[in-house]
Design a protein around this motif. Sequence first.
Motif, mmCIF file in Angstrom:
data_model
loop_
_atom_site.group_PDB
_atom_site.id
_atom_site.type_symbol
_atom_site.label_atom_id
_atom_site.label_comp_id
_atom_site.label_asym_id
_atom_site.label_seq_id
_atom_site.Cartn_x
_atom_site.Cartn_y
_atom_site.Cartn_z
ATOM 1 N N VAL A 3 7.305 -22.379 -0.518
ATOM 2 C CA VAL A 3 6.482 -23.257 0.314
ATOM 3 C C VAL A 3 6.600 -24.666 -0.254
ATOM 4 O O VAL A 3 6.349 -24.890 -1.432
ATOM 5 N N LEU A 34 8.921 -22.594 4.005
ATOM 6 C CA LEU A 34 7.810 -23.104 4.819
ATOM 7 C C LEU A 34 7.571 -24.541 4.380
ATOM 8 O O LEU A 34 7.459 -24.821 3.179
ATOM 9 N N SER A 147 -0.813 -24.779 12.548
ATOM 10 C CA SER A 147 -1.655 -24.126 11.526
ATOM 11 C C SER A 147 -2.983 -23.652 12.076
ATOM 12 O O SER A 147 -3.610 -22.738 11.515
ATOM 13 N N LEU A 150 -3.169 -20.039 12.612
ATOM 14 C CA LEU A 150 -3.009 -19.144 11.459
ATOM 15 C C LEU A 150 -4.184 -19.208 10.491
ATOM 16 O O LEU A 150 -4.668 -18.165 10.024
ATOM 17 N N THR A 167 -6.994 -15.051 7.681
ATOM 18 C CA THR A 167 -5.869 -15.976 7.530
ATOM 19 C C THR A 167 -4.639 -15.255 6.995
ATOM 20 O O THR A 167 -3.514 -15.433 7.499
ATOM 21 N N GLU A 168 -4.840 -14.425 5.972
ATOM 22 C CA GLU A 168 -3.716 -13.703 5.379
ATOM 23 C C GLU A 168 -3.070 -12.768 6.400
ATOM 24 O O GLU A 168 -1.834 -12.684 6.490
ATOM 25 N N CYS A 171 -1.029 -14.852 8.920
ATOM 26 C CA CYS A 171 0.213 -15.373 8.327
ATOM 27 C C CYS A 171 1.258 -14.265 8.202
ATOM 28 O O CYS A 171 2.434 -14.450 8.558
ATOM 29 N N SER A 208 -3.669 -26.323 2.349
ATOM 30 C CA SER A 208 -2.977 -25.539 3.386
ATOM 31 C C SER A 208 -1.740 -24.869 2.804
ATOM 32 O O SER A 208 -1.490 -23.674 3.031
ATOM 33 N N TYR A 212 -0.888 -20.770 2.411
ATOM 34 C CA TYR A 212 0.319 -20.085 2.898
ATOM 35 C C TYR A 212 1.054 -19.386 1.752
ATOM 36 O O TYR A 212 1.523 -18.248 1.895
ATOM 37 N N SER A 215 -0.970 -16.278 0.810
ATOM 38 C CA SER A 215 -0.987 -15.267 1.877
ATOM 39 C C SER A 215 0.342 -14.536 1.978
ATOM 40 O O SER A 215 0.389 -13.349 2.348
#
Length: 813
Positions: A3, A34, A147, A150, A167-168, A171, A208, A212, A215
Amino acid sequence: MKVLKFGGSSVASSQTIQQVLQVVKQTAQKDKVLVVVSAFGKTTNKLIAAAEQAARKDTNYTSLFNEVKQHHLQVIADLIATERQDEVKTKVEKLFSKLEILLQGCFLLEEITPKTLATISGFGELLSSYIISEAAKNEIDAGYKDSRELIITSNSFENAQVNFKLTEKNCQDFFKNNNNQVTLLPGFIANTENGQSTTLGRGGSDYSAAIYAASLNAEELQIWTDVSGMYTANPSVVKQAFPIPHISYQEAMELSHFGAKVIYPPTIQPTLEKKIPILIKNTFQPEQNGTLITDKTNSKTSVKGISHIENITLLTLEGSGMIGVSGVSKRVFETLSVENINVVLITQASSEHSICIGVFDKDANKAAESINETFAFEIERHKVNPVIVEQNLAIIALVGDNMKNHQGLSGRMFSSLGKNNVNVRAIAQGASEKNISAVINSVDAKKALNTLHEQFFEENIKQLNLFVTGVGNVGERFLAQIHKQATYLKEYLKLNIRVVGISNSRKMTFNEDGLDLTNWKEALENGEQTSLDAFFNKTKALNLRNSVFVDNTANKNVSEVYQNYLEQNIGVVTCNKIACASNLDNYKTLKRVSRKFNAPFLFETNVGAGLPVIDTLKNLIASGDRIHKIQAVLSGSLNFVFNNFNENTTFHDVVAQAQKEGFTEPDPKIDLSGIDVARKILILARESGYELELSDIDNNSFLPEKSLKTTNNDDFYASLTASEAHFQNIYKEANDKDCRLKYVATFENGKASVGLQHIPSDHPFYNLEGSDNIVLFFTERYPVNPLLIKGAGAGAEVTASGIFADVIRIGKN
């Protein structure tokens, strides 16, 4: 999977975005990526400002709106392939239409709610991520995901709490079926469960990216910014600061809490739980290693970094009614919690008599009023005092996991601050010993940070900052010696001596980073008009650590400002004898102020130029010896004059030669009248522990009365010519006795005198040549055979070297 997050400075323009895409392209060759991006540089601030203007009925909000819109359209024109520009512009225009409607709503309603502000402030990330994703498609297999679809949060619109479970799942479900090598996502923004836009607060885009990474169990989280990692201190304040190669999560959180803006504390939490490494890199210098943040490091360094927070107010609640009473702290913090006030620092006296808290300036009044209201009953009955409010403060903090394993860190910290007159108002140290915090005055923050960085990170290289007045014969040579020896001093004595300010009688010039000593004359000539007050005020305002004022003049007015410098913890080094030979009360005051403010006051060159006369005397006294008698030839100029004067010369010509070669003061009458020698023996007597005034010195002058009464050099030299017979008689009288003429200073039994004497051939003074000085110390340890110091006692070069030696003494202290 990796990420990568890019901040606003990294995506500020078309050029910087191209650099971002190169980094992404290179990373995507090996891994799925990402990419989380912030809004284009300053966009979020402009959107918030536009919303606030609109709510105030200020039509200028449209200008900010148009400025933001034009910038985004220009980036599209620069980066998107021509055949796809219309498609991209159409979507961007739709987003701007929605934004414009929201701003118009604020204008019409004359208000802006948290929900509306969250929606408006999130448009920057929506726009930037979409445009960059389309630009990436030119060369990379890139896709885009909003986003808000997600990351799910609470209903707190401007600083929402993340629902990690939902959220997890979102994603993992999305990326399980996503085949793009690169996916662009907007940072900062999220949604509630019912689809309302929220934001993640300060540092939201970093957060953020961390969400990610956690997650999806990413291999690594990379934070790309405009600096090469987390620094040992703020590099804009501490020029010598450097990136920290490897740091732990805990150390990073401590540094970020105390003002390190490269990464925000919430960012670290999701990655810490899953031990995902964070790498901080520089978008504009990708070849730099950056800073790696992991669970543990192998570093044995005790202190990893120094950080600070500005705009702090210290609130102190104290009173006898607090002692032994339970629940006082609870009431204080509940009160602040209700008012939503963040407490930055806490410290409490072991006696329970007082409790101090640090809050941000903006919350100070509300915090003080609320606490006073909570304890109104106790205050009314004088059990507790009203809250004491101290503003204009800052917090500095030493941070490091290994600090607990090293003794003496607190001592080093507070000792170095104390030596630079940095007043510590409060101290806090956690039980984990990963942090030592101190509250200080804001004006001292820069000096404190540089002092501590020098103490803990710069291999014991000490920096001295000199402010030099007087650049004539002595001053010019002094600057030349500093310039010549700079490398040697750094390498062998660990001293970095910088000349920050220079002045003469007309001009002054300053450079906080140090003046270039190869062209200081040009800089001074182009400097600003000076005065004693102006030079002092500028020196004071710079407030640099280890500051030293150097006086190379013989000016009485300059000598009268020493106390001002000493009271600001600025050391004084001087060859100017006037201050130490002034009235006894002033001499004592300068000594007392020097001790009180821990500011060195050195004047070795007051006696014997570069000879270690005063230093030797101080060492004798300090070791318990006592002075019984001093005999000395202390005037290099008079020794030169009488060594060269005879029946074949004129007294006028010999004095003129002495002045030409720099052995006399600019006014040679000062030397020849004996006043200069009287000042020197007075200084030695005072340094020996005796209390004398200049008027107590018996001055037996050899000059005729008419010479003593002259008021300028021309008249003085004319009087010497007119009195040539008088001087020839003095010479003849000594020569007839097979003696040499020496101007001798004597101190014995508490009394001092100066005057011309006939020195026989068996006396130590007889063969004193040139402009040399000689001093004989008769003490309890040297009662018969005195301690003798002899050598060059006049001249610009040796005087400059004596001043230089005093500066080095300060540096080595």
